[in-house]
Scaffold this motif. Structure first.
Motif, PDB file in Angstrom:
ATOM      1  N   LEU A   5      -8.494  -0.120  -8.790  1.00  0.00           N
ATOM      2  CA  LEU A   5      -9.092  -0.929  -7.707  1.00  0.00           C
ATOM      3  C   LEU A   5      -9.189   0.415  -6.590  1.00  0.00           C
ATOM      4  O   LEU A   5      -8.954   1.296  -6.201  1.00  0.00           O
ATOM      5  CB  LEU A   5      -7.416  -1.253  -6.642  1.00  0.00           C
ATOM      6  N   ARG A   6     -10.020   0.211  -4.925  1.00  0.00           N
ATOM      7  CA  ARG A   6     -10.554   0.887  -4.155  1.00  0.00           C
ATOM      8  C   ARG A   6     -10.024  -0.126  -3.352  1.00  0.00           C
ATOM      9  O   ARG A   6     -11.441   0.045  -2.418  1.00  0.00           O
ATOM     10  CB  ARG A   6     -12.271   1.006  -3.980  1.00  0.00           C
ATOM     11  N   PRO A   7      -9.072   0.151  -2.418  1.00  0.00           N
ATOM     12  CA  PRO A   7      -8.386  -0.277  -1.858  1.00  0.00           C
ATOM     13  C   PRO A   7      -8.459   0.508  -0.316  1.00  0.00           C
ATOM     14  O   PRO A   7      -9.183  -0.430   0.506  1.00  0.00           O
ATOM     15  CB  PRO A   7      -6.785   0.173  -1.335  1.00  0.00           C
ATOM     16  N   HIS A   8      -8.696   1.199  -0.268  1.00  0.00           N
ATOM     17  CA  HIS A   8     -10.019   2.588   0.870  1.00  0.00           C
ATOM     18  C   HIS A   8     -11.453   3.493   0.644  1.00  0.00           C
ATOM     19  O   HIS A   8     -10.804   3.973  -0.287  1.00  0.00           O
ATOM     20  CB  HIS A   8      -8.660   2.691   2.024  1.00  0.00           C
ATOM     21  N   PRO A   9     -11.477   3.472   1.320  1.00  0.00           N
ATOM     22  CA  PRO A   9     -13.232   4.590   1.113  1.00  0.00           C
ATOM     23  C   PRO A   9     -12.182   5.966   0.122  1.00  0.00           C
ATOM     24  O   PRO A   9     -11.519   6.781   0.744  1.00  0.00           O
ATOM     25  CB  PRO A   9     -13.752   5.043   2.544  1.00  0.00           C
ATOM     26  N   GLY A  10     -12.544   6.388  -0.961  1.00  0.00           N
ATOM     27  CA  GLY A  10     -12.724   7.339  -1.286  1.00  0.00           C
ATOM     28  C   GLY A  10     -10.544   7.475  -2.071  1.00  0.00           C
ATOM     29  O   GLY A  10     -10.280   8.541  -2.419  1.00  0.00           O
ATOM     30  N   LEU A  11     -10.348   6.256  -2.199  1.00  0.00           N
ATOM     31  CA  LEU A  11      -8.955   5.978  -2.979  1.00  0.00           C
ATOM     32  C   LEU A  11      -9.110   5.466  -4.190  1.00  0.00           C
ATOM     33  O   LEU A  11      -9.703   3.739  -3.867  1.00  0.00           O
ATOM     34  CB  LEU A  11      -8.149   5.685  -1.959  1.00  0.00           C
ATOM     35  N   GLU A  12      -8.488   5.218  -5.186  1.00  0.00           N
ATOM     36  CA  GLU A  12      -8.821   4.397  -6.752  1.00  0.00           C
ATOM     37  C   GLU A  12      -7.216   4.390  -6.558  1.00  0.00           C
ATOM     38  O   GLU A  12      -6.394   5.267  -6.979  1.00  0.00           O
ATOM     39  CB  GLU A  12      -8.980   5.011  -7.573  1.00  0.00           C
ATOM     40  N   ILE A  13      -6.774   2.921  -7.641  1.00  0.00           N
ATOM     41  CA  ILE A  13      -5.624   2.774  -7.682  1.00  0.00           C
ATOM     42  C   ILE A  13      -5.198   2.504  -9.459  1.00  0.00           C
ATOM     43  O   ILE A  13      -6.443   1.402  -9.587  1.00  0.00           O
ATOM     44  CB  ILE A  13      -4.748   1.897  -6.917  1.00  0.00           C
ATOM     45  N   THR A  14      -5.181   3.243 -10.049  1.00  0.00           N
ATOM     46  CA  THR A  14      -5.132   2.742 -11.750  1.00  0.00           C
ATOM     47  C   THR A  14      -4.101   1.312 -11.672  1.00  0.00           C
ATOM     48  O   THR A  14      -2.813   1.791 -11.353  1.00  0.00           O
ATOM     49  CB  THR A  14      -4.413   3.347 -12.795  1.00  0.00           C
ATOM     50  N   LEU A  15      -3.890   0.278 -12.060  1.00  0.00           N
ATOM     51  CA  LEU A  15      -3.345  -0.922 -11.981  1.00  0.00           C
ATOM     52  C   LEU A  15      -3.482  -1.642 -13.515  1.00  0.00           C
ATOM     53  O   LEU A  15      -4.087  -2.192 -13.614  1.00  0.00           O
ATOM     54  CB  LEU A  15      -3.505  -2.313 -10.779  1.00  0.00           C
ATOM     55  N   ALA A  16      -2.254  -1.946 -13.688  1.00  0.00           N
ATOM     56  CA  ALA A  16      -2.173  -2.640 -14.865  1.00  0.00           C
ATOM     57  C   ALA A  16      -1.574  -4.014 -14.641  1.00  0.00           C
ATOM     58  O   ALA A  16      -0.956  -3.870 -13.761  1.00  0.00           O
ATOM     59  CB  ALA A  16      -0.777  -2.017 -16.303  1.00  0.00           C
ATOM     60  N   ASP A  17      -2.231  -5.163 -15.093  1.00  0.00           N
ATOM     61  CA  ASP A  17      -2.284  -6.052 -14.678  1.00  0.00           C
ATOM     62  C   ASP A  17      -2.110  -7.416 -16.273  1.00  0.00           C
ATOM     63  O   ASP A  17      -2.954  -7.409 -16.605  1.00  0.00           O
ATOM     64  CB  ASP A  17      -3.688  -6.899 -13.903  1.00  0.00           C
ATOM     65  N   THR A  18      -0.679  -7.485 -16.141  1.00  0.00           N
ATOM     66  CA  THR A  18      -0.173  -8.089 -17.054  1.00  0.00           C
ATOM     67  C   THR A  18       0.770  -9.204 -17.374  1.00  0.00           C
ATOM     68  O   THR A  18       1.731  -9.985 -16.580  1.00  0.00           O
ATOM     69  CB  THR A  18       0.556  -7.281 -18.592  1.00  0.00           C
ATOM     70  N   GLY A  19       0.741 -10.625 -18.678  1.00  0.00           N
ATOM     71  CA  GLY A  19       1.651 -11.299 -17.915  1.00  0.00           C
ATOM     72  C   GLY A  19       0.958 -12.708 -17.576  1.00  0.00           C
ATOM     73  O   GLY A  19       0.275 -12.632 -17.437  1.00  0.00           O
ATOM     74  N   ASP A  22       4.772 -18.175 -12.807  1.00  0.00           N
ATOM     75  CA  ASP A  22       4.807 -18.190 -11.176  1.00  0.00           C
ATOM     76  C   ASP A  22       5.435 -16.728 -10.764  1.00  0.00           C
ATOM     77  O   ASP A  22       4.917 -16.955  -8.994  1.00  0.00           O
ATOM     78  CB  ASP A  22       5.485 -19.461 -11.335  1.00  0.00           C
ATOM     79  N   ARG A  23       6.089 -16.257 -10.902  1.00  0.00           N
ATOM     80  CA  ARG A  23       6.876 -14.961 -10.446  1.00  0.00           C
ATOM     81  C   ARG A  23       6.231 -13.794 -10.323  1.00  0.00           C
ATOM     82  O   ARG A  23       5.088 -13.570 -11.898  1.00  0.00           O
ATOM     83  CB  ARG A  23       8.051 -14.320 -10.772  1.00  0.00           C
ATOM     84  N   THR A  24       5.770 -12.492  -9.203  1.00  0.00           N
ATOM     85  CA  THR A  24       4.650 -11.792  -9.452  1.00  0.00           C
ATOM     86  C   THR A  24       6.228 -10.921  -9.086  1.00  0.00           C
ATOM     87  O   THR A  24       6.498 -10.990  -8.571  1.00  0.00           O
ATOM     88  CB  THR A  24       4.135 -12.204  -8.753  1.00  0.00           C
ATOM     89  N   VAL A  25       6.040 -10.151 -10.513  1.00  0.00           N
ATOM     90  CA  VAL A  25       6.854  -8.565 -10.409  1.00  0.00           C
ATOM     91  C   VAL A  25       5.561  -7.061  -9.847  1.00  0.00           C
ATOM     92  O   VAL A  25       5.164  -7.262 -10.877  1.00  0.00           O
ATOM     93  CB  VAL A  25       7.638  -8.742 -12.241  1.00  0.00           C
ATOM     94  N   LEU A  26       6.156  -6.645  -9.453  1.00  0.00           N
ATOM     95  CA  LEU A  26       6.068  -5.463  -8.569  1.00  0.00           C
ATOM     96  C   LEU A  26       6.310  -4.222  -9.119  1.00  0.00           C
ATOM     97  O   LEU A  26       7.609  -4.028  -8.840  1.00  0.00           O
ATOM     98  CB  LEU A  26       5.728  -5.345  -7.685  1.00  0.00           C
ATOM     99  N   VAL A  50       2.830  -9.174 -14.361  1.00  0.00           N
ATOM    100  CA  VAL A  50       3.109  -7.961 -13.961  1.00  0.00           C
ATOM    101  C   VAL A  50       2.614  -7.339 -13.715  1.00  0.00           C
ATOM    102  O   VAL A  50       1.347  -6.939 -14.240  1.00  0.00           O
ATOM    103  CB  VAL A  50       4.510  -6.975 -15.478  1.00  0.00           C
ATOM    104  N   LEU A  51       2.204  -6.651 -12.247  1.00  0.00           N
ATOM    105  CA  LEU A  51       1.343  -5.373 -11.405  1.00  0.00           C
ATOM    106  C   LEU A  51       2.404  -4.349 -12.032  1.00  0.00           C
ATOM    107  O   LEU A  51       3.021  -4.005 -10.965  1.00  0.00           O
ATOM    108  CB  LEU A  51       1.320  -5.820 -10.052  1.00  0.00           C
ATOM    109  N   ALA A  52       1.556  -3.398 -12.137  1.00  0.00           N
ATOM    110  CA  ALA A  52       2.783  -1.917 -12.012  1.00  0.00           C
ATOM    111  C   ALA A  52       1.276  -0.878 -11.768  1.00  0.00           C
ATOM    112  O   ALA A  52       1.016  -0.377 -12.834  1.00  0.00           O
ATOM    113  CB  ALA A  52       3.428  -1.286 -13.371  1.00  0.00           C
TER     114      ALA A  52
END
Length: 232
Positions: A5-19, A22-26, A50-52
């Motif tokens: 993900l690139r939520p802001h200029p110059g910032l990268e976030i590596t996100l595991a998105d699995t499962g 209805d429920r979201t777990v961070l 699951v967002l990790a």
């Protein structure tokens, strides 16, 4: 699936998105990095999305020089939940991740969070309980030195926020604080004071576990979490 993900200029976030479900777990990791919360991700993935994220600077991921505070992480992850339009989110956070989660809960103006589980978290300054980040001797097993350097870039020389404890009373969501009985980083007395600062919190001690009860005593830890969340 892993996304960048690139939520802001110059910032990268590596996100595991699995499962899925209805429920979201961070899931927010501590000093050991993403591998330290793999049991948590595996526990929820069968029936929850699951967002990790990997905190920038861990596991070889880039961290911009300007991205230095726990507040940067907290605001970025709240933005992530906004972007994903996730509601009633369960946050499960270990050690340093607990600090980030607490800061998120204090700032959750969009009411994205539904429940919070803190596993031996750090964050607030509690009298009589200075937090010393673990520094294993050379050659001994322990967190990756680069990961610990990243942690210090966020936490600073004193890994505690003297303002956080009194702000937690404004958090209205239910909180479960789970502590390893034998934690030498933040002992149960620290955890009890941490939990007491929330408006609606339950405190549980896991016998025979240290700083990572979800690894050292997973059966009891996940039993407590499932009971708290009302999961079958």
């Amino acid at each position: 699936m892993t996304r960048t993900l690139r939520p802001h200029p110059g910032l990268e976030i590596t996100l595991a998105d699995t499962g899925g479900g209805d429920r979201t777990v961070l899931v927010l990791h501590g000093g050991a990095g993403p591998r330290g919360v793999e049991p948590v991700v595996a526990h929820f993935a069968p029936d929850s999305r699951v967002l990790a994220p990997t905190h920038p600077g861990w596991a070889g991921t880039p961290r911009p020089d300007w991205f230095t505070g726990v507040d940067d992480l907290a605001v970025t992850y709240l933005d992530l939940l906004d972007d994903e339009d996730a509601e009633d989110v369960v946050v499960v956070a270990s050690s340093f991740g607990g600090w980030v989660a607490a800061e998120m809960a204090v700032r959750d103006r969009g009411r994205r969070l539904g429940r919070l589980v803190v596993l031996d978290g750090i964050g607030p300054e509690i009298e009589g309980h200075a937090v010393d980040l673990p520094q294993p001797p050379p050659g001994a097993p322990g967190p990756d030195p680069a990961d610990m350097a990243a942690l210090r870039s966020y936490a600073g020389p004193r890994p505690a926020d003297p303002k956080l404890l009194r702000r937690l009373a404004r958090v209205r969501i239910p909180v479960l604080a789970i502590w390893g009985e034998d934690d030498v980083v933040v002992p149960p007395e620290f955890g009890k004071a941490y939990a007491a600062a929330f408006a609606d919190a339950r405190f549980e001690v896991v016998p025979g576990a240290g700083h990572v009860p979800h690894v050292q005593a997973p059966a009891e830890t996940f039993r407590l979490i499932d009971e708290f969340l009302g999961r079958a």
